[in-house]
Scaffold this motif. Sequence first.
Motif, PDB file in Angstrom:
ATOM      1  N   GLY A 204       7.871  13.452 -18.706  1.00  0.00           N
ATOM      2  CA  GLY A 204       7.280  14.724 -19.237  1.00  0.00           C
ATOM      3  C   GLY A 204       7.890  15.927 -18.636  1.00  0.00           C
ATOM      4  N   GLU A 205       7.239  17.176 -19.025  1.00  0.00           N
ATOM      5  CA  GLU A 205       7.877  18.607 -18.127  1.00  0.00           C
ATOM      6  C   GLU A 205       7.217  18.501 -16.838  1.00  0.00           C
ATOM      7  OE1 GLU A 205       7.465  21.768 -20.746  1.00  0.00           O
ATOM      8  OE2 GLU A 205       8.277  20.625 -22.235  1.00  0.00           O
ATOM      9  N   GLY A 206       8.002  18.100 -15.694  1.00  0.00           N
ATOM     10  CA  GLY A 206       7.559  18.049 -14.326  1.00  0.00           C
ATOM     11  C   GLY A 206       6.782  16.934 -14.016  1.00  0.00           C
ATOM     12  N   VAL A 207       6.654  15.858 -14.766  1.00  0.00           N
ATOM     13  CA  VAL A 207       6.079  14.686 -14.341  1.00  0.00           C
ATOM     14  C   VAL A 207       6.372  13.418 -14.938  1.00  0.00           C
ATOM     15  CG1 VAL A 207       4.443  15.073 -16.417  1.00  0.00           C
ATOM     16  CG2 VAL A 207       3.426  14.024 -14.396  1.00  0.00           C
ATOM     17  N   THR A 208       6.153  12.401 -14.692  1.00  0.00           N
ATOM     18  CA  THR A 208       6.492  10.915 -15.108  1.00  0.00           C
ATOM     19  C   THR A 208       5.450  10.140 -15.237  1.00  0.00           C
ATOM     20  OG1 THR A 208       8.847  10.994 -14.327  1.00  0.00           O
ATOM     21  CG2 THR A 208       7.942   9.072 -14.948  1.00  0.00           C
ATOM     22  N   HIS A 209       4.833   9.636 -16.174  1.00  0.00           N
ATOM     23  CA  HIS A 209       3.502   8.972 -16.548  1.00  0.00           C
ATOM     24  C   HIS A 209       4.094   7.540 -16.356  1.00  0.00           C
ATOM     25  CE1 HIS A 209       1.985  12.822 -17.991  1.00  0.00           C
ATOM     26  NE2 HIS A 209       3.084  12.941 -18.627  1.00  0.00           N
ATOM     27  N   LEU A 210       3.570   6.592 -15.511  1.00  0.00           N
ATOM     28  CA  LEU A 210       3.702   5.462 -15.428  1.00  0.00           C
ATOM     29  C   LEU A 210       2.338   4.338 -15.540  1.00  0.00           C
ATOM     30  CD1 LEU A 210       5.784   5.349 -12.079  1.00  0.00           C
ATOM     31  CD2 LEU A 210       6.685   5.209 -14.467  1.00  0.00           C
ATOM     32  N   LYS A 211       2.162   3.574 -16.421  1.00  0.00           N
ATOM     33  CA  LYS A 211       1.036   2.934 -16.967  1.00  0.00           C
ATOM     34  C   LYS A 211       1.106   1.442 -16.714  1.00  0.00           C
ATOM     35  CE  LYS A 211      -2.096   2.374 -20.743  1.00  0.00           C
ATOM     36  NZ  LYS A 211      -2.665   2.557 -22.022  1.00  0.00           N
ATOM     37  N   TYR A 212       0.191   0.952 -16.027  1.00  0.00           N
ATOM     38  CA  TYR A 212       0.198  -0.486 -15.362  1.00  0.00           C
ATOM     39  C   TYR A 212      -1.268  -1.170 -15.819  1.00  0.00           C
ATOM     40  CZ  TYR A 212       3.695   1.332 -12.254  1.00  0.00           C
ATOM     41  OH  TYR A 212       4.980   2.200 -11.746  1.00  0.00           O
ATOM     42  N   LEU A 213      -0.764  -2.338 -16.206  1.00  0.00           N
ATOM     43  CA  LEU A 213      -2.086  -3.369 -16.421  1.00  0.00           C
ATOM     44  C   LEU A 213      -2.283  -3.915 -14.857  1.00  0.00           C
ATOM     45  CD1 LEU A 213      -1.532  -4.777 -19.777  1.00  0.00           C
ATOM     46  CD2 LEU A 213      -2.934  -2.890 -19.251  1.00  0.00           C
ATOM     47  N   VAL A 214      -3.518  -3.994 -14.606  1.00  0.00           N
ATOM     48  CA  VAL A 214      -3.932  -4.659 -13.105  1.00  0.00           C
ATOM     49  C   VAL A 214      -4.097  -5.806 -13.208  1.00  0.00           C
ATOM     50  CG1 VAL A 214      -4.879  -4.323 -10.966  1.00  0.00           C
ATOM     51  CG2 VAL A 214      -4.369  -2.165 -12.393  1.00  0.00           C
ATOM     52  N   HIS A 215      -3.500  -6.921 -12.484  1.00  0.00           N
ATOM     53  CA  HIS A 215      -3.857  -8.282 -12.484  1.00  0.00           C
ATOM     54  C   HIS A 215      -4.119  -8.926 -11.169  1.00  0.00           C
ATOM     55  CE1 HIS A 215      -2.258  -8.759 -16.627  1.00  0.00           C
ATOM     56  NE2 HIS A 215      -1.401  -7.971 -16.266  1.00  0.00           N
ATOM     57  N   PRO A 216      -5.236  -9.128 -10.837  1.00  0.00           N
ATOM     58  CA  PRO A 216      -5.494  -9.424  -9.368  1.00  0.00           C
ATOM     59  C   PRO A 216      -5.031 -10.878  -9.116  1.00  0.00           C
ATOM     60  CG  PRO A 216      -7.588  -8.770 -10.682  1.00  0.00           C
ATOM     61  CD  PRO A 216      -6.562  -8.782 -11.644  1.00  0.00           C
ATOM     62  N   VAL A 217      -4.445 -11.057  -8.042  1.00  0.00           N
ATOM     63  CA  VAL A 217      -3.998 -12.439  -7.636  1.00  0.00           C
ATOM     64  C   VAL A 217      -5.050 -13.136  -6.765  1.00  0.00           C
ATOM     65  CG1 VAL A 217      -2.155 -13.512  -6.344  1.00  0.00           C
ATOM     66  CG2 VAL A 217      -1.617 -11.417  -7.559  1.00  0.00           C
ATOM     67  N   ARG A 218      -5.387 -14.292  -7.435  1.00  0.00           N
ATOM     68  CA  ARG A 218      -6.508 -15.115  -6.783  1.00  0.00           C
ATOM     69  C   ARG A 218      -5.862 -15.875  -5.520  1.00  0.00           C
ATOM     70  NH1 ARG A 218     -10.189 -11.970  -8.822  1.00  0.00           N
ATOM     71  NH2 ARG A 218     -10.308 -11.883 -11.031  1.00  0.00           N
ATOM     72  N   SER A 219      -6.849 -16.200  -4.617  1.00  0.00           N
ATOM     73  CA  SER A 219      -6.404 -16.996  -3.611  1.00  0.00           C
ATOM     74  C   SER A 219      -5.795 -18.283  -3.834  1.00  0.00           C
ATOM     75  CB  SER A 219      -7.479 -17.402  -2.644  1.00  0.00           C
ATOM     76  OG  SER A 219      -8.143 -16.022  -2.208  1.00  0.00           O
ATOM     77  N   GLY A 220      -4.610 -18.675  -3.350  1.00  0.00           N
ATOM     78  CA  GLY A 220      -4.103 -20.006  -3.834  1.00  0.00           C
ATOM     79  C   GLY A 220      -3.187 -20.038  -5.119  1.00  0.00           C
ATOM     80  N   ARG A 221      -2.811 -18.715  -5.491  1.00  0.00           N
ATOM     81  CA  ARG A 221      -1.916 -18.848  -6.634  1.00  0.00           C
ATOM     82  C   ARG A 221      -0.819 -17.695  -6.359  1.00  0.00           C
ATOM     83  NH1 ARG A 221      -5.140 -17.650 -12.243  1.00  0.00           N
ATOM     84  NH2 ARG A 221      -2.737 -17.996 -12.666  1.00  0.00           N
TER      85      ARG A 221
END
Length: 221
Positions: A204-221
């Motif tokens: 955008g004008e004076g900004v960059t928009h970054l969109k993420y899906l959040v995936h928790p990392v479970r123990s042992g994986r």
Amino acid sequence: MANLRCHISISLDGYVAGPLQSVENPLGEGGEALHDWVVPLAGWREMHGSEGGEVNASSQVFAETVENIGAAVMGRGMFGPVGGGPWAEDEQWNGWWGDEPPYHYPVFVVTHHPRPAVEMTGGTTFHFVTDGIESALARAKEAAGGKDVMLYGGGGIAGQYLAAGLLDVLELHVVPVLLGGGSRLLDGVDGSRVRLEQVRAVEGEGVTHLKYLVHPVRSGR
């Protein structure tokens, strides 16, 4: 299923507010520059009861941030002045937004100190939650009635939800300024416990928009 979404403006050096926040300067020194991209937008102005404004590459991004939201969560530091402590018996502080906040749905404020709910003009009611971020989210999801819940920040509570694996969508509006101090977004987050999947980048004008899906990392994986 309802998602917990966080959309937040952030400096290039990782701050969502500048240093020396106060009642007179709630975003800290230099912090207002983080929102220079959104304030001129027609959509933002309409949301705050004003006319006119710009339409540009950021307009659709902003429009999406306010779609399908049924309730919100925020920290006390966003609702009121930095400092905390018990609410005064004659407490009149009802947020930064005047008699008619722009939300128009229930907002759950995470705090250590109880306070009766505050009903505002236009459909916003502030509820004060003292038993943790999980309780605030559960109450917000119930109030949202199947719609998404918005996490408005500030930086500390957004980091807590991310670290706890409770955040579903994170959108960063990265502004090319260096604040050098203030409230950081990702302090205390263990990067080995979180995986971010980038699904969009918009310049955008004076900004960059970054969109993420959040995936928790479970123990042992």
